[in-house]
Design a protein around this motif. Structure first.
Motif, PDB file in Angstrom:
ATOM      1  N   GLY A 117      -3.103  -4.936  -7.199  1.00 29.70           N
ATOM      2  CA  GLY A 117      -3.408  -3.842  -8.112  1.00 29.70           C
ATOM      3  C   GLY A 117      -2.178  -3.355  -8.856  1.00 29.70           C
ATOM      4  O   GLY A 117      -2.235  -2.362  -9.586  1.00 29.70           O
ATOM      5  N   LEU A 118      -1.050  -4.045  -8.677  1.00 29.95           N
ATOM      6  CA  LEU A 118       0.180  -3.638  -9.365  1.00 29.95           C
ATOM      7  C   LEU A 118       0.152  -4.061 -10.830  1.00 29.95           C
ATOM      8  O   LEU A 118       0.818  -3.484 -11.663  1.00 29.95           O
ATOM      9  N   ASP A 119      -0.602  -5.117 -11.106  1.00 28.49           N
ATOM     10  CA  ASP A 119      -0.721  -5.620 -12.469  1.00 28.49           C
ATOM     11  C   ASP A 119      -2.189  -5.513 -12.858  1.00 28.49           C
ATOM     12  O   ASP A 119      -3.052  -6.149 -12.251  1.00 28.49           O
ATOM     13  N   GLN A 120      -2.478  -4.665 -13.837  1.00 31.24           N
ATOM     14  CA  GLN A 120      -3.881  -4.440 -14.163  1.00 31.24           C
ATOM     15  C   GLN A 120      -4.261  -4.953 -15.548  1.00 31.24           C
ATOM     16  O   GLN A 120      -5.366  -4.721 -16.019  1.00 31.24           O
TER      17      GLN A 120
ATOM     18  N   ASP B 136       7.153   0.338  -7.548  1.00 33.97           N
ATOM     19  CA  ASP B 136       6.130  -0.575  -7.019  1.00 33.97           C
ATOM     20  C   ASP B 136       5.829  -0.264  -5.559  1.00 33.97           C
ATOM     21  O   ASP B 136       4.676  -0.256  -5.137  1.00 33.97           O
TER      22      ASP B 136
ATOM     23  N   ARG C 187       3.721   2.767  -5.306  1.00 30.06           N
ATOM     24  CA  ARG C 187       2.339   2.513  -5.729  1.00 30.06           C
ATOM     25  C   ARG C 187       1.566   1.794  -4.632  1.00 30.06           C
ATOM     26  O   ARG C 187       0.431   2.140  -4.318  1.00 30.06           O
ATOM     27  N   VAL C 188       2.208   0.800  -4.028  1.00 25.56           N
ATOM     28  CA  VAL C 188       1.555   0.028  -2.972  1.00 25.56           C
ATOM     29  C   VAL C 188       1.207   0.927  -1.781  1.00 25.56           C
ATOM     30  O   VAL C 188       0.191   0.762  -1.128  1.00 25.56           O
ATOM     31  N   LEU C 189       2.068   1.908  -1.516  1.00 26.98           N
ATOM     32  CA  LEU C 189       1.851   2.793  -0.367  1.00 26.98           C
ATOM     33  C   LEU C 189       1.120   4.079  -0.762  1.00 26.98           C
ATOM     34  O   LEU C 189       1.007   5.007   0.034  1.00 26.98           O
ATOM     35  N   GLU C 190       0.646   4.113  -2.009  1.00 25.83           N
ATOM     36  CA  GLU C 190      -0.096   5.280  -2.517  1.00 25.83           C
ATOM     37  C   GLU C 190       0.646   6.587  -2.332  1.00 25.83           C
ATOM     38  O   GLU C 190       0.053   7.608  -1.985  1.00 25.83           O
TER      39      GLU C 190
ATOM     40  N   PRO D  33      -3.378  -0.221  -6.916  1.00 24.26           N
ATOM     41  CA  PRO D  33      -2.874  -0.480  -5.578  1.00 24.26           C
ATOM     42  C   PRO D  33      -3.578   0.411  -4.563  1.00 24.26           C
ATOM     43  O   PRO D  33      -4.109   1.458  -4.915  1.00 24.26           O
ATOM     44  N   GLY D  34      -3.590  -0.021  -3.316  1.00 21.36           N
ATOM     45  CA  GLY D  34      -4.243   0.795  -2.305  1.00 21.36           C
ATOM     46  C   GLY D  34      -3.825   0.404  -0.908  1.00 21.36           C
ATOM     47  O   GLY D  34      -3.314  -0.694  -0.681  1.00 21.36           O
TER      48      GLY D  34
ATOM     49  N   ARG E 177       0.263  -9.969  -7.536  1.00 24.47           N
ATOM     50  CA  ARG E 177       0.383  -8.597  -8.024  1.00 24.47           C
ATOM     51  C   ARG E 177      -0.951  -8.082  -8.579  1.00 24.47           C
ATOM     52  O   ARG E 177      -1.244  -6.892  -8.486  1.00 24.47           O
TER      53      ARG E 177
END
Lengths: 273, 250
Positions: free
Chosen positions: B58-61, A170, A173-176, B77-78, B54
């Motif tokens: 973008g962690l939960d799509q 996670d 993902r958050v930090l790309e 996520p971004g 979440r």
């Protein structure tokens, strides 16, 4: 005795760190020295036949003789070279396959079953095939060492990769983070301590295997030295060969532990009570 | 309100429980978060508040409805959003500096160094830049996590019960710290919490979620100047009102 613990004889509860360190060092040397003394005593008083168990003093003299004649160094050198070759090969393939299996589900599915069957086969069981395939030369011995060392390295690496904390996924993902940098920055450093454990088990088994391989088919090396001495009923030489193997195993393990310590600086370890 | 920073439209999420029963985690939740606004999502545990966050991250799509971030539907996520987890989630083998820089890969070295330095200054941990996480206290570690979430200058900071793992006194300090940072940087924040006092202390608006399904129970403005005194009459009144109306069990 009515009062065994008068206030004057009670040890202080809070020992200083220095005292604890000293006490540990005492334990470290006291036990082996006592055992050695007992062994010497048993030989001197004739409790055991010298033919079965020679006195430590005799073993030391034999060690010095073998060292002086150059025979020990030659055999140790030959065995060590075999260990290095087999271990390096095992490390390269064990790390490679372990990482690939840990990172790729497909690769794991393809190789897991076969490797799990090969893993429990004792390295000695490979000796007949090794001789059949590779002859009596160096290659057969290196192969046996490789077989012994590769599995602990491989499966420790695999487990280490698989035990990556899922919560970092996670975070990545958050930090790309790209997959490549996730592996490089998160997976591999986290796996390193257990990978090092696998390498240390591997090097220890490599020493076991070199002697085993040399016991059966060799004209040089520590195993051969031991086997030759057995034929001549020189139990002192046998013991020298065994202890030298143990010593070299510990030495190489220590080297790897130092490497681990310098690579894993971030961890605060528990070191026993 | 100008164009909202985040706009959630009719967000619903149903997932299967282990027994195969459908569970209504979120039901038709709509909310806007404006510029420099702090929205607290308040609810009991298991109400879906973290799921909502979440989805914003973008962690939960897997949801239905529209989650719009600055006019664009969320696609994953971004770095336009910063995320602070409940645990600090610092990488143990990286120094504080390396942890803060983890999301700065799009920047060049000089800019990266500058961003790390400025964010560590912001959270007051410049002196600990070469420390490892194991050497930090819980509060300090969470401050590093905040610096990491802000390092890439996101439009909005998403906080998922960020002080839940801290002791009560550290929590109060950290709430004041986040308030200072939020005001200094004029950040938009979404704060998920089950702590009514925390919500009243930090939020401009509070969204109260009900439990199963997680639906909007109330949205209320907190019209008090910041920083707020936890002992002021209107503060305790609001805290008790929220408790009595939404969470009291008697």
């Amino acid at each position: 005795m009515s009062n065994a613990t008068s206030p004057g004889t009670v040890a202080p509860m809070a020992e200083s760190k220095k005292e604890i360190k000293l006490a540990l060092r005492l334990w470290k040397y006291l036990v082996p020295i006592s055992l050695l003394a007992l062994w010497q005593l048993a030989a001197v008083l004739g409790w055991v036949d010298e033919y079965i168990l020679p006195a430590p003093s005799v073993v030391v003299m034999t060690f010095i003789d073998l060292l002086a004649s150059g025979q020990l160094m030659r055999d140790v050198g030959i065995s060590a070279l075999r260990v290095v070759k087999g271990f390096v090969l095992a490390a390269a393939l064990g790390l490679g396959f372990g990482l690939a299996m840990g990172l790729s589900k497909k690769f794991n599915a393809a190789s897991d079953f076969i490797l799990k069957i090969l893993k429990p086969i004792p390295p000695i069981a490979w000796i007949p095939l090794a001789i059949l395939w590779l002859g009596l030369g160096e290659a057969a011995k290196v192969f046996i060492i490789f077989i012994g060392a590769v599995f602990p390295i491989l499966f420790n690496t695999l487990d280490a990769v698989r035990q990556t904390d899922g919560r970092y996924v996670d975070l990545a993902r958050v930090l790309e983070l790209k997959r490549g940098s996730f592996i490089r920055k998160i997976v591999l450093p986290g796996a390193l301590p257990q990978i090092m454990t696998g390498l240390r088990v591997g090097i220890t088994i490599a020493w076991m295997c070199v002697v085993a391989a040399e016991l059966i088919a060799a004209s040089s090396g520590i195993g051969h030295l031991i086997m030759q001495a057995r034929a001549l009923a020189q139990s002192d030489v046998v013991i020298v060969g065994m202890l030298v193997t143990g010593l070299l195993g510990k030495l190489t393990d220590d080297v790897l532990r130092l490497v681990e310590k310098s690579l894993v600086k971030w961890r605060q370890d528990f070191s026993g009570a | 309100m100008s164009i909202p920073c985040i706009s959630a439209r009719n967000i619903s999420k149903i997932y299967q429980s282990r027994e195969g029963l459908p569970i209504n985690a979120l039901a038709d939740v709509s909310i806007d978060i404006g510029e420099a606004e702090v929205l607290a999502i308040l609810g009991a545990s298991g109400c879906g508040k973290s799921t909502l966050l979440r989805i914003m991250a973008g962690l939960d799509q897997a949801f239905s409805g529209d989650m719009i971030i600055r006019g664009h539907p969320v696609r994953g996520p971004g770095l336009d959003r910063g995320f602070v987890f409940q645990d600090h989630r610092l990488v143990p083998w990286m120094t504080v500096k390396e942890n803060v820089g983890l999301g700065l890969h799009p920047l060049g070295k000089a800019q990266r160094e500058e961003a790390i330095a400025s964010k560590l200054r912001l959270v007051g941990l410049t002196a600990f830049m070469d420390s490892y996480p194991a050497q930090l206290s819980g509060g300090m570690a969470q401050r590093v996590a905040i610096a990491r979430a802000l390092a890439h200058s996101p439009d909005v900071l998403l906080l998922d019960e960020p002080f839940g793992a801290l002791d009560a006194l550290t929590r109060v300090t950290m709430q004041a710290e986040v308030l200072r940072i939020q005001q200094q940087e004029k950040l938009s924040c979404v704060l998920v919490t089950h702590d009514i006092e925390e919500a009243v202390y930090l939020a401009d608006r509070i969204l109260v979620l009900s439990t199963s399904p997680g639906a909007v129970k109330a949205v209320m403005d907190v019209d008090m100047p910041k920083p707020r005194s936890r002992t002021a009459a209107n503060f305790t009144q609001l805290r008790e009102y929220i408790y009595d109306t939404h969470f009291a069990t008697h």
